[in-house]
Each structure stands twice: as structure tokens, then as C-alpha cells.
Design an enzyme around this catalytic site. Sequence first.
Site, PDB file in Angstrom:
ATOM      1  N   HIS A  89      42.556  35.844  27.466  1.00  0.00           N
ATOM      2  CA  HIS A  89      42.789  35.800  26.023  1.00  0.00           C
ATOM      3  C   HIS A  89      42.235  34.467  25.512  1.00  0.00           C
ATOM      4  O   HIS A  89      42.629  33.401  26.018  1.00  0.00           O
ATOM      5  CB  HIS A  89      44.289  35.818  25.705  1.00  0.00           C
ATOM      6  CG  HIS A  89      45.038  37.032  26.164  1.00  0.00           C
ATOM      7  ND1 HIS A  89      45.431  38.030  25.301  1.00  0.00           N
ATOM      8  CD2 HIS A  89      45.507  37.385  27.390  1.00  0.00           C
ATOM      9  CE1 HIS A  89      46.107  38.958  25.977  1.00  0.00           C
ATOM     10  NE2 HIS A  89      46.172  38.586  27.245  1.00  0.00           N
TER      11      HIS A  89
ATOM     12  N   GLY B 202      54.048  39.362  31.709  1.00  0.00           N
ATOM     13  CA  GLY B 202      53.827  40.346  30.655  1.00  0.00           C
ATOM     14  C   GLY B 202      52.457  40.985  30.672  1.00  0.00           C
ATOM     15  O   GLY B 202      51.984  41.463  29.638  1.00  0.00           O
TER      16      GLY B 202
ATOM     17  N   HIS C  18      35.665  46.158  37.678  1.00  0.00           N
ATOM     18  CA  HIS C  18      37.130  46.216  37.661  1.00  0.00           C
ATOM     19  C   HIS C  18      37.720  45.233  38.675  1.00  0.00           C
ATOM     20  O   HIS C  18      37.451  45.319  39.871  1.00  0.00           O
ATOM     21  CB  HIS C  18      37.639  47.628  37.971  1.00  0.00           C
ATOM     22  CG  HIS C  18      39.141  47.711  37.888  1.00  0.00           C
ATOM     23  ND1 HIS C  18      39.808  47.976  36.705  1.00  0.00           N
ATOM     24  CD2 HIS C  18      40.094  47.502  38.823  1.00  0.00           C
ATOM     25  CE1 HIS C  18      41.103  47.940  36.925  1.00  0.00           C
ATOM     26  NE2 HIS C  18      41.309  47.657  38.199  1.00  0.00           N
TER      27      HIS C  18
ATOM     28  N   ASP D 138      40.900  41.447  20.215  1.00  0.00           N
ATOM     29  CA  ASP D 138      42.156  42.089  20.586  1.00  0.00           C
ATOM     30  C   ASP D 138      42.624  42.980  19.431  1.00  0.00           C
ATOM     31  O   ASP D 138      42.551  42.603  18.261  1.00  0.00           O
ATOM     32  CB  ASP D 138      43.214  41.022  20.898  1.00  0.00           C
ATOM     33  CG  ASP D 138      44.403  41.589  21.660  1.00  0.00           C
ATOM     34  OD1 ASP D 138      44.575  41.235  22.838  1.00  0.00           O
ATOM     35  OD2 ASP D 138      45.161  42.396  21.079  1.00  0.00           O
TER      36      ASP D 138
ATOM     37  N   HIS E  74      43.430  45.089  34.182  1.00  0.00           N
ATOM     38  CA  HIS E  74      42.020  44.750  34.377  1.00  0.00           C
ATOM     39  C   HIS E  74      41.910  43.313  33.881  1.00  0.00           C
ATOM     40  O   HIS E  74      42.266  43.034  32.724  1.00  0.00           O
ATOM     41  CB  HIS E  74      41.134  45.716  33.582  1.00  0.00           C
ATOM     42  CG  HIS E  74      39.656  45.476  33.689  1.00  0.00           C
ATOM     43  ND1 HIS E  74      38.750  46.495  33.940  1.00  0.00           N
ATOM     44  CD2 HIS E  74      38.919  44.345  33.558  1.00  0.00           C
ATOM     45  CE1 HIS E  74      37.516  46.001  33.963  1.00  0.00           C
ATOM     46  NE2 HIS E  74      37.598  44.680  33.731  1.00  0.00           N
TER      47      HIS E  74
ATOM     48  N   HIS F  60      41.560  39.909  32.265  1.00  0.00           N
ATOM     49  CA  HIS F  60      41.049  39.490  30.956  1.00  0.00           C
ATOM     50  C   HIS F  60      41.598  38.117  30.627  1.00  0.00           C
ATOM     51  O   HIS F  60      42.748  37.813  30.916  1.00  0.00           O
ATOM     52  CB  HIS F  60      41.434  40.487  29.851  1.00  0.00           C
ATOM     53  CG  HIS F  60      42.884  40.875  29.827  1.00  0.00           C
ATOM     54  ND1 HIS F  60      43.431  41.762  30.734  1.00  0.00           N
ATOM     55  CD2 HIS F  60      43.908  40.475  29.039  1.00  0.00           C
ATOM     56  CE1 HIS F  60      44.719  41.909  30.486  1.00  0.00           C
ATOM     57  NE2 HIS F  60      45.043  41.125  29.474  1.00  0.00           N
TER      58      HIS F  60
ATOM     59  N   ASN G 182      47.446  36.647  31.882  1.00  0.00           N
ATOM     60  CA  ASN G 182      48.757  37.043  32.393  1.00  0.00           C
ATOM     61  C   ASN G 182      48.581  37.796  33.709  1.00  0.00           C
ATOM     62  O   ASN G 182      47.702  38.645  33.830  1.00  0.00           O
ATOM     63  CB  ASN G 182      49.472  37.929  31.365  1.00  0.00           C
ATOM     64  CG  ASN G 182      49.793  37.169  30.087  1.00  0.00           C
ATOM     65  OD1 ASN G 182      50.265  36.046  30.137  1.00  0.00           O
ATOM     66  ND2 ASN G 182      49.521  37.775  28.940  1.00  0.00           N
TER      67      ASN G 182
ATOM     68  N   CYS H 200      37.870  49.131  31.553  1.00  0.00           N
ATOM     69  CA  CYS H 200      36.640  49.710  32.109  1.00  0.00           C
ATOM     70  C   CYS H 200      35.988  50.626  31.081  1.00  0.00           C
ATOM     71  O   CYS H 200      34.758  50.631  30.927  1.00  0.00           O
ATOM     72  CB  CYS H 200      36.942  50.489  33.390  1.00  0.00           C
ATOM     73  SG  CYS H 200      37.176  49.473  34.870  1.00  0.00           S
TER      74      CYS H 200
END
Length: 113
Positions: free
Chosen positions: A101, A92, A46, A30, A97, A99, A86, A7
Site C-alpha cells: 500500500h 488484517g 503470484h 485502491d 497476493h 501488495h 500486511n 492476479c
Amino acid sequence: MVDCMFCKIASKELASEVVAESDSVIAFRDINPAGPVHVLVVPKRHVSSAADLSSEDGDVLAEMFATMSSIATTEGLERGYRIVTNVGPDAGQSVHHLHFHLIGGRSMAWPPG
Ligand code: 5GP
Ligand code: ZN
């Protein structure tokens, strides 16, 4: 949400290397990349994880996938890439929040560890 790192990145309270942004989605590199390209694509609103999505989130999800497709083109990932999210401790998840990858630029094994 107070004390949510993503956020704070979305609101620019925390710095990040932004690669794409709209009113509802932000994509940034990242901090600990798992490949030559590793971008996180995040809804600005969020949402704790994919487990908390509902059918009302269809528009933002479509925008997130369109953003990833566009970034893959911009980043030259014509050989392919992986999209991962994830959910929870077994997977893991470390930032709570949602996301995606977007990882690419190298060949990858399957299944993931
Ligand atoms: P997760 O483990 O929740 O699936 O992924 C969280 C990701 O966020 C990790 O890949 C981690 O490197 C990345 N990350 C954690 N803190 C920061 C930060 O402050 N800035 C950026 N750009 N990435 C972060
Ligand atoms: Zn958040």
C-alpha cells in the site's frame, strides 16, 4: 493463480485504475482509499505475502520500490507517504497476493491501529 483477485487485475481480467505497469509489476488505485492517494503495487507473479518472498525476488522488489518512488513524485507526495504490507490475520491481510500500500496526501498517526 485461479480465483486470485490481484492476479485477475494483473492480467486485466478485472478492471482497475492502473497508474504504472511493466512486464513484472502493476500499480493501481485502491478501491477503498485510506487517503487522498492510495495505490497498490503488486508483482504480476503470484506471491501470497511478504512471508513467501525469497532472495530470488530481489529484482522484482527493487522494481516495486522504484515504482513507488516514481508514483510518489507523480502524485505530488513531497511531504511524505507510507508504504505498508500486511501479512496474515493479525495484520488484517485480506487479499492473499503480495501488495504494498502506498498511502499519502494526509498526515498519519503512528503506531498504526
Ligand atoms: P489488505 O487488507 O490485504 O492489506 O489490502 C487489500 C486492499 O485491496 C484493500 O485496501 C482493499 O480496499 C483493496 N481491494 C480489494 N479488492 C479490490 C479490487 O477489486 N480492486 C481494487 N482496486 N482494490 C481492491
Ligand atoms: Zn495472485
